[in-house]
Design a protein around this motif. Sequence first.
Motif, PDB file in Angstrom:
ATOM      1  N   SER A   1       1.039  -1.173  -0.071  1.00 43.96           N
ATOM      2  CA  SER A   1       0.128   0.106  -0.175  1.00 43.96           C
ATOM      3  C   SER A   1       0.695   1.239   0.130  1.00 43.96           C
ATOM      4  O   SER A   1       0.403   2.302  -0.205  1.00 43.96           O
ATOM      5  CB  SER A   1      -1.061  -0.011   1.180  1.00 43.96           C
ATOM      6  OG  SER A   1      -0.340  -0.027   2.619  1.00 43.96           O
ATOM      7  N   GLN A   2       2.184   1.246   0.118  1.00 44.04           N
ATOM      8  CA  GLN A   2       2.991   2.374   0.340  1.00 44.04           C
ATOM      9  C   GLN A   2       3.850   2.383  -1.045  1.00 44.04           C
ATOM     10  O   GLN A   2       4.592   3.507  -0.959  1.00 44.04           O
ATOM     11  CB  GLN A   2       3.939   1.982   1.541  1.00 44.04           C
ATOM     12  CG  GLN A   2       3.152   2.164   2.866  1.00 44.04           C
ATOM     13  CD  GLN A   2       4.091   1.832   3.927  1.00 44.04           C
ATOM     14  OE1 GLN A   2       5.348   1.466   3.697  1.00 44.04           O
ATOM     15  NE2 GLN A   2       3.650   1.960   5.046  1.00 44.04           N
ATOM     16  N   ILE A   3       3.717   1.485  -1.887  1.00 45.76           N
ATOM     17  CA  ILE A   3       4.479   1.673  -3.309  1.00 45.76           C
ATOM     18  C   ILE A   3       4.363   3.154  -3.876  1.00 45.76           C
ATOM     19  O   ILE A   3       5.147   3.506  -4.404  1.00 45.76           O
ATOM     20  CB  ILE A   3       3.979   0.618  -4.098  1.00 45.76           C
ATOM     21  CG1 ILE A   3       4.494  -0.811  -3.371  1.00 45.76           C
ATOM     22  CG2 ILE A   3       4.820   0.679  -5.372  1.00 45.76           C
ATOM     23  CD1 ILE A   3       5.829  -1.131  -3.239  1.00 45.76           C
ATOM     24  N   GLU A   4       3.030   3.226  -3.980  1.00 46.94           N
ATOM     25  CA  GLU A   4       2.579   4.825  -4.744  1.00 46.94           C
ATOM     26  C   GLU A   4       3.379   5.971  -3.884  1.00 46.94           C
ATOM     27  O   GLU A   4       3.996   6.709  -4.673  1.00 46.94           O
ATOM     28  CB  GLU A   4       1.201   4.996  -4.689  1.00 46.94           C
ATOM     29  CG  GLU A   4       0.980   5.884  -5.535  1.00 46.94           C
ATOM     30  CD  GLU A   4      -0.588   6.184  -5.775  1.00 46.94           C
ATOM     31  OE1 GLU A   4      -1.449   5.230  -5.100  1.00 46.94           O
ATOM     32  OE2 GLU A   4      -1.188   7.090  -6.408  1.00 46.94           O
ATOM     33  N   ASP A   5       3.240   5.822  -2.694  1.00 51.32           N
ATOM     34  CA  ASP A   5       4.114   6.936  -1.960  1.00 51.32           C
ATOM     35  C   ASP A   5       5.591   7.010  -2.349  1.00 51.32           C
ATOM     36  O   ASP A   5       6.295   7.755  -2.335  1.00 51.32           O
ATOM     37  CB  ASP A   5       3.823   6.661  -0.586  1.00 51.32           C
ATOM     38  CG  ASP A   5       2.395   7.167  -0.103  1.00 51.32           C
ATOM     39  OD1 ASP A   5       1.719   8.099  -0.897  1.00 51.32           O
ATOM     40  OD2 ASP A   5       1.646   6.516   0.655  1.00 51.32           O
ATOM     41  N   LEU A   6       6.074   5.605  -2.244  1.00 49.41           N
ATOM     42  CA  LEU A   6       7.437   5.660  -2.663  1.00 49.41           C
ATOM     43  C   LEU A   6       8.141   6.066  -3.895  1.00 49.41           C
ATOM     44  O   LEU A   6       8.915   6.802  -4.130  1.00 49.41           O
ATOM     45  CB  LEU A   6       7.859   4.083  -2.529  1.00 49.41           C
ATOM     46  CG  LEU A   6       8.076   3.470  -1.060  1.00 49.41           C
ATOM     47  CD1 LEU A   6       8.549   2.140  -1.107  1.00 49.41           C
ATOM     48  CD2 LEU A   6       9.483   4.321  -0.291  1.00 49.41           C
ATOM     49  N   ARG A   7       6.945   5.739  -4.750  1.00 52.71           N
ATOM     50  CA  ARG A   7       7.298   6.230  -6.188  1.00 52.71           C
ATOM     51  C   ARG A   7       7.201   7.744  -6.326  1.00 52.71           C
ATOM     52  O   ARG A   7       8.250   8.424  -6.738  1.00 52.71           O
ATOM     53  CB  ARG A   7       6.229   5.628  -7.072  1.00 52.71           C
ATOM     54  CG  ARG A   7       6.341   6.065  -8.378  1.00 52.71           C
ATOM     55  CD  ARG A   7       5.309   5.690  -9.198  1.00 52.71           C
ATOM     56  NE  ARG A   7       4.064   6.605  -9.151  1.00 52.71           N
ATOM     57  CZ  ARG A   7       2.679   6.367  -9.283  1.00 52.71           C
ATOM     58  NH1 ARG A   7       2.341   5.109  -9.687  1.00 52.71           N
ATOM     59  NH2 ARG A   7       1.945   7.151  -8.836  1.00 52.71           N
ATOM     60  N   GLN A   8       6.360   8.339  -5.887  1.00 51.40           N
ATOM     61  CA  GLN A   8       6.528   9.742  -5.637  1.00 51.40           C
ATOM     62  C   GLN A   8       7.428  10.196  -4.807  1.00 51.40           C
ATOM     63  O   GLN A   8       8.013  11.431  -5.427  1.00 51.40           O
ATOM     64  CB  GLN A   8       5.106  10.202  -4.796  1.00 51.40           C
ATOM     65  CG  GLN A   8       5.056  11.688  -4.643  1.00 51.40           C
ATOM     66  CD  GLN A   8       3.887  12.269  -3.707  1.00 51.40           C
ATOM     67  OE1 GLN A   8       2.819  12.129  -4.351  1.00 51.40           O
ATOM     68  NE2 GLN A   8       4.391  12.433  -2.443  1.00 51.40           N
ATOM     69  N   ASP A   9       8.014   9.677  -4.044  1.00 52.12           N
ATOM     70  CA  ASP A   9       9.133  10.338  -3.239  1.00 52.12           C
ATOM     71  C   ASP A   9      10.483  10.384  -4.080  1.00 52.12           C
ATOM     72  O   ASP A   9      11.344  10.936  -3.931  1.00 52.12           O
ATOM     73  CB  ASP A   9       9.388   9.515  -1.980  1.00 52.12           C
ATOM     74  CG  ASP A   9       8.533  10.155  -0.864  1.00 52.12           C
ATOM     75  OD1 ASP A   9       7.585  11.121  -1.338  1.00 52.12           O
ATOM     76  OD2 ASP A   9       8.249   9.313   0.413  1.00 52.12           O
ATOM     77  N   VAL A  10      10.696   9.075  -5.057  1.00 50.27           N
ATOM     78  CA  VAL A  10      11.840   8.717  -5.729  1.00 50.27           C
ATOM     79  C   VAL A  10      11.616   9.760  -6.633  1.00 50.27           C
ATOM     80  O   VAL A  10      12.694  10.709  -6.988  1.00 50.27           O
ATOM     81  CB  VAL A  10      11.693   7.488  -6.380  1.00 50.27           C
ATOM     82  CG1 VAL A  10      12.738   7.477  -7.538  1.00 50.27           C
ATOM     83  CG2 VAL A  10      12.136   6.418  -5.343  1.00 50.27           C
ATOM     84  N   TYR A  11      10.575  10.147  -7.358  1.00 47.37           N
ATOM     85  CA  TYR A  11      10.356  11.193  -8.339  1.00 47.37           C
ATOM     86  C   TYR A  11      10.851  12.610  -7.878  1.00 47.37           C
ATOM     87  O   TYR A  11      11.346  13.341  -8.527  1.00 47.37           O
ATOM     88  CB  TYR A  11       9.122  11.269  -9.018  1.00 47.37           C
ATOM     89  CG  TYR A  11       8.715  10.078  -9.737  1.00 47.37           C
ATOM     90  CD1 TYR A  11       9.651   9.407 -10.575  1.00 47.37           C
ATOM     91  CD2 TYR A  11       7.270   9.938 -10.299  1.00 47.37           C
ATOM     92  CE1 TYR A  11       9.575   8.487 -11.240  1.00 47.37           C
ATOM     93  CE2 TYR A  11       7.073   8.809 -11.292  1.00 47.37           C
ATOM     94  CZ  TYR A  11       8.303   7.937 -11.555  1.00 47.37           C
ATOM     95  OH  TYR A  11       7.967   7.030 -12.570  1.00 47.37           O
ATOM     96  N   VAL A  12      10.183  12.591  -6.509  1.00 48.83           N
ATOM     97  CA  VAL A  12      10.602  14.177  -6.142  1.00 48.83           C
ATOM     98  C   VAL A  12      12.073  14.281  -5.892  1.00 48.83           C
ATOM     99  O   VAL A  12      12.704  15.231  -6.391  1.00 48.83           O
ATOM    100  CB  VAL A  12       9.833  14.324  -4.711  1.00 48.83           C
ATOM    101  CG1 VAL A  12      10.589  15.451  -3.841  1.00 48.83           C
ATOM    102  CG2 VAL A  12       8.421  14.463  -4.896  1.00 48.83           C
ATOM    103  N   ARG A  13      12.718  13.281  -5.281  1.00 49.12           N
ATOM    104  CA  ARG A  13      14.137  13.385  -5.114  1.00 49.12           C
ATOM    105  C   ARG A  13      14.658  13.617  -6.354  1.00 49.12           C
ATOM    106  O   ARG A  13      15.746  14.385  -6.394  1.00 49.12           O
ATOM    107  CB  ARG A  13      14.660  12.163  -4.547  1.00 49.12           C
ATOM    108  CG  ARG A  13      14.572  11.794  -2.869  1.00 49.12           C
ATOM    109  CD  ARG A  13      15.276  10.778  -2.629  1.00 49.12           C
ATOM    110  NE  ARG A  13      14.857  10.644  -0.903  1.00 49.12           N
ATOM    111  CZ  ARG A  13      15.708   9.961  -0.201  1.00 49.12           C
ATOM    112  NH1 ARG A  13      16.681   9.299  -0.588  1.00 49.12           N
ATOM    113  NH2 ARG A  13      15.616  10.044   1.059  1.00 49.12           N
ATOM    114  N   ILE A  14      14.591  12.969  -7.465  1.00 50.12           N
ATOM    115  CA  ILE A  14      15.532  12.878  -8.698  1.00 50.12           C
ATOM    116  C   ILE A  14      15.016  14.451  -9.338  1.00 50.12           C
ATOM    117  O   ILE A  14      15.885  14.824 -10.124  1.00 50.12           O
ATOM    118  CB  ILE A  14      15.026  11.655  -9.718  1.00 50.12           C
ATOM    119  CG1 ILE A  14      13.846  11.749 -10.315  1.00 50.12           C
ATOM    120  CG2 ILE A  14      15.474  10.441  -8.896  1.00 50.12           C
ATOM    121  CD1 ILE A  14      13.501  10.616 -11.197  1.00 50.12           C
TER     122      ILE A  14
END
Lengths: 323, 195
Positions: free
Chosen positions: B50-63
């Motif tokens: 259930s946290q995958i979508e949040d992780l994806r967003q955080d990766v995108y924000v970082r890059i």
Amino acid sequence: MTQAIHEEPVPTDAASVNASAAAWLRRRQFWDWTEEDQVGLDAWLAESAAHRVAFWRLNAAWSRTDRLAALRRETGETVVGQSKKRFRLIAAAAIALAIVTVAGAGFWFLRPAEKTYITALGGKQAIMFADGSKVELNTNTALRVNFRQRMVWLDRGEAYFQIKHDSRHPFVVMAGSGRVTDIGTRFVVRRDPSRLKVALVEGQAQFDRLNVSSETPKSLLPGDVVIATPTSTTLLRESAKDLSSELGWRKGVLVFEHATLLDAATEFNRYNSEKIIVADAAAAHLTINGTFRTNDVDAFADAAHGVFGLRVETRNGEAIISR
Amino acid sequence: MPEITHGDTKSYCRGVAMGASDVETWFVREVLPLEALLMQYLRHHWPEKSQIEDLRQDVYVRICEFAQKEIPDPAKPFILATARNLIIDRLRREQIVPIEIIADIDLLGLAADTPGPERSTVARDELRRLQAALDSLPPRCREAVALGKIDGLSGREIATRMAVSEATVSEHIDKGMCVLADVLYGEFSVFGKTP
């Protein structure tokens, strides 16, 4: 990448950021979109990188499906009650395409890059370019776009252009024999059967006519209006502020300043199937000021009746104004 | 356990500082096509689905925050390194997973560096993929999206055509936009080769 910036990412729940991004995109795509809306979107995007990436991502996916529109038949026929048939058509096209592409994978790269956009009477549509340039189509307008060449053909109607500057690839609008070459700017082009009108709101552009070789290209400055007929080209200088009445349609309104009743009726008739007929020559020359919603024929009829004491009769889908 | 520093992403980075629209262009052209790979990586290394979508967003924000300074080139190792660093940061902070799993992540990180679907494959299957994406929407949602996308109707016209309120059209369209993005970017093509 410095540790400090990323130590504590702002906790924002991806699902709600996505939902907000989708709402912005949907409003921009499908509902009236004003300068204030754009300011609101810009502010929302500036708020956080999470907002930006979510919006970019949804926008990219949404734009990618633009290719589906290429499957639309050119007749302008719409999908009412036919979506099943339409999807079967898409499936058939997809299969046909798959067969073709087995023969040559290069097909996709050779496909015509031109797309046609058509708005119905009273309709409106915005087209976004990948570089942020935007074209808004007014009522009853046909426009072809070659995204790769940054070229647009206005076949009929009216469109407002907000173009991002690209020195290597100027943006060109063709309207009949008229050509507007843009140098990073906002302008509106209206093509009526015997008259072409170009008004520059901001920036710089150049206007010339392909079939009149003796004419030198005209450089346009903000507030300049070019009116081209088959026999003449006229350049008028207005203040850029006065152009607001030209652009009311973007907000769904018609703005009249000292317009004759006849001209106002003609404007209304561009947007509505219920036509306004001014049946009295003297009444036709009365002048009016005012702002009306483009689809509010009744408000206009009320004004004609209330202000000028004219008679308004509605029959056979026409509003007939007389004394 | 090998120490992972942010310095190891540095070697991938060339180029000059970029404006927001350049970052967007880069993000759409270079990063989004790798989303399926990123999602596979995240699903593989993060236990809580259930946290995958949040992780994806955080990766995108970082890059993307990084890309404002310089565009990472090539994108793929940078994205995966960022995902790995993020997961390690999360694991350390939340202290929910024993330290052995962190070591394991690094090994799996190598496996994730296999090539994704080639662009040409994606391009070849584009129309079928779009069709499949559209078909994956619920029927009313699909109808609203098709009326807007294929027939070019406005929100109001879609509402009239479907005989529903404008608010309902908005719901359909918003959902459609989110699902389309997930299907088009987050999943490997059912038609293309699986990496």
